[in-house]
Design a protein around this motif. Structure first.
Motif, PDB file in Angstrom:
ATOM      1  N   SER A  60     -41.962   6.356 -17.974  1.00  0.00           N
ATOM      2  CA  SER A  60     -41.131   6.966 -19.008  1.00  0.00           C
ATOM      3  C   SER A  60     -41.816   8.195 -19.575  1.00  0.00           C
ATOM      4  CB  SER A  60     -40.848   5.960 -20.133  1.00  0.00           C
ATOM      5  OG  SER A  60     -40.251   4.788 -19.625  1.00  0.00           O
ATOM      6  N   ASP A  69     -45.211   9.015 -23.850  1.00  0.00           N
ATOM      7  CA  ASP A  69     -44.948   8.558 -22.481  1.00  0.00           C
ATOM      8  C   ASP A  69     -45.446   7.128 -22.300  1.00  0.00           C
ATOM      9  OD1 ASP A  69     -44.107  11.164 -22.102  1.00  0.00           O
ATOM     10  OD2 ASP A  69     -46.003  11.807 -21.168  1.00  0.00           O
ATOM     11  N   GLY A  70     -44.946   6.485 -21.256  1.00  0.00           N
ATOM     12  CA  GLY A  70     -45.374   5.119 -20.972  1.00  0.00           C
ATOM     13  C   GLY A  70     -45.099   4.749 -19.532  1.00  0.00           C
ATOM     14  N   SER A  71     -45.665   3.653 -19.101  1.00  0.00           N
ATOM     15  CA  SER A  71     -45.429   3.124 -17.756  1.00  0.00           C
ATOM     16  C   SER A  71     -45.609   1.617 -17.802  1.00  0.00           C
ATOM     17  CB  SER A  71     -46.388   3.739 -16.735  1.00  0.00           C
ATOM     18  OG  SER A  71     -47.727   3.408 -17.028  1.00  0.00           O
ATOM     19  N   SER A 116     -47.926  -2.026 -26.167  1.00  0.00           N
ATOM     20  CA  SER A 116     -47.120  -1.535 -25.048  1.00  0.00           C
ATOM     21  C   SER A 116     -46.085  -0.524 -25.536  1.00  0.00           C
ATOM     22  CB  SER A 116     -46.413  -2.690 -24.349  1.00  0.00           C
ATOM     23  OG  SER A 116     -47.342  -3.585 -23.777  1.00  0.00           O
ATOM     24  N   TYR A 117     -45.533   0.197 -24.595  1.00  0.00           N
ATOM     25  CA  TYR A 117     -44.547   1.251 -24.894  1.00  0.00           C
ATOM     26  C   TYR A 117     -43.394   0.673 -25.713  1.00  0.00           C
ATOM     27  CZ  TYR A 117     -42.072   5.646 -23.960  1.00  0.00           C
ATOM     28  OH  TYR A 117     -41.459   6.866 -24.070  1.00  0.00           O
ATOM     29  N   ASP A 118     -42.996   1.401 -26.764  1.00  0.00           N
ATOM     30  CA  ASP A 118     -42.024   0.875 -27.723  1.00  0.00           C
ATOM     31  C   ASP A 118     -40.691   0.512 -27.075  1.00  0.00           C
ATOM     32  OD1 ASP A 118     -43.396   1.323 -30.467  1.00  0.00           O
ATOM     33  OD2 ASP A 118     -43.684   3.224 -29.413  1.00  0.00           O
ATOM     34  N   TYR A 120     -40.095  -0.486 -24.031  1.00  0.00           N
ATOM     35  CA  TYR A 120     -40.223  -1.711 -23.235  1.00  0.00           C
ATOM     36  C   TYR A 120     -40.244  -2.940 -24.139  1.00  0.00           C
ATOM     37  CZ  TYR A 120     -41.985   1.791 -19.884  1.00  0.00           C
ATOM     38  OH  TYR A 120     -42.154   2.883 -19.091  1.00  0.00           O
ATOM     39  N   ASN A 315     -36.456   7.847 -18.033  1.00  0.00           N
ATOM     40  CA  ASN A 315     -37.095   6.758 -17.299  1.00  0.00           C
ATOM     41  C   ASN A 315     -36.946   6.960 -15.799  1.00  0.00           C
ATOM     42  OD1 ASN A 315     -37.710   5.142 -19.687  1.00  0.00           O
ATOM     43  ND2 ASN A 315     -35.512   4.755 -19.807  1.00  0.00           N
TER      44      ASN A 315
END
Length: 338
Positions: A60, A69-71, A116-118, A120, A315
């Motif tokens: 993301s 960003d996140g994964s 963790s990514y918000d 998710y 995403n």
């Protein structure tokens, strides 16, 4: 939930127009055009289905520094639905069908922590719901020409029974189509849908091409939304191969920062499936289907407002295999045979 789905007014034609087939009393005298062709599957009254995708990755990106960003990895993506259809009017020239659907879509992430990514953490085990009611009107002008109108309203989003507000989640779709029945085995048509196949509500065109070439082979196509090649092993077993586009739009109301800074978030997705499918009669009025293939996500994005063009999070979801099963009711054979 989604909204099966689909890119054209004709995208739902296999479900709705089949429901509008003639009764035994009108079958002999029927000379009016309809979208169906010989060899298609039987009309459906109630359909219960479940679909599952195994694990796949997600990445993301956001231009908003607070969102970032996140994964991660999605261990399971589950979809469950119940659909029901019933004729309100079934005359040779005019048919009205009412339909109801209830659907759930759920993402299960692996290895989530408080850090963790918000997005998710918010979507974890969240039931994205869709409850819909629709009415279809089919009118046959003569033995060669027909048109239909379909109007549908759905409540799409992250609501529960305790916090639902109709105005916050209501989405409407309208379909228009005109067709030509060249023969009992050949139908073509054109149409427009004002709907959500690519997430944001807009007008999408479509071309219907239904054709049965011989007792074994046929094509059911609503280009560009879907195409299926049909093989009739016998009257109790049908095989399909093809593709289907699907889209969905969910309104989200997040109560934790940083996403709670945006009042009316909207999650939109579009994906394409390459599929193999078999349908088989269990007993007279009871059928089941098994479908599998590969799903590739084309677009999966979170927007900062309902109907907005401004992407908050983009995403990137990896493609994955999927499998689905269906159990459905059809009219008993004594009602459809002379």
């Amino acid at each position: 939930m989604k909204n099966l789905l689909l890119l054209t007014t004709l995208f739902f034609i296999p479900f709705f127009l089949a429901e509008a087939q003639v009764t035994p009393e009108t079958e002999v005298l029927e000379e009016f055009a309809s979208p169906g062709v010989r060899g298609e599957g039987k009309p459906r009254g109630v359909v219960v289905s479940y679909e599952r995708l195994p694990g796949f990755g997600i990445e993301s990106e956001s231009d908003n520094p607070r969102v970032g960003d996140g994964s991660g990895r999605i261990d399971r993506h589950n979809k469950f639905s119940v659909r029901a259809f019933a004729p309100l009017l079934n005359k040779p020239q005019d048919k009205v069908v009412i339909g109801f659907n209830y659907e759930l879509e759920e993402f299960n992430f692996g290895g989530l922590t408080p850090a963790s990514y918000d997005l998710y953490r918010y979507l974890e085990d969240k039931n994205l719901r869709s409850i819909g009611l629709q009415v279809l009107y089919l009118h046959s002008l003569n033995e060669r020409n027909f048109y239909f109108i379909r109007v549908k309203g759905e409540l799409n989003g992250d609501y529960t029974r305790d916090n639902i507000n109709v105005s916050d989640y209501l989405k409407g779709t309208m379909d228009l189509a005109y067709g030509w029945k060249k023969s009992p085995d050949y139908v073509i048509g054109v149409g427009l849908q004002w709907g959500y196949t690519f997430g944001r509500q807009r007008v999408y065109p479509g071309v219907l091409y239904n054709r049965t070439f011989n007792p074994k082979w046929g094509v059911e196509s609503i280009f560009p939304a879907n195409l299926r090649v049909r093989y009739n092993l016998n009257e109790k077993t049908l095989f399909y191969a093809g593709y289907r586009l699907e889209g969905a739009s969910y309104n989200l109301y997040v109560d934790e920062p940083p996403l709670s800074e945006f009042e009316d978030l909207e999650l939109r997705r579009t994906d394409i499936k390459g599929l193999l499918r078999v349908e088989r009669e269990i007993y007279d009025f009871l059928w089941f289907a098994v479908e599998g293939g590969f799903r590739q996500y084309y677009r999966h994005r979170l927007y900062d407002d309902v109907g907005s063009r401004d992407e908050l999070i983009e995403n990137d979801l990896a493609g994955a295999g999927y499998v689905g099963v269906e159990l459905y009711l059809v009219p008993p054979r004594r009602f459809t045979q002379k």
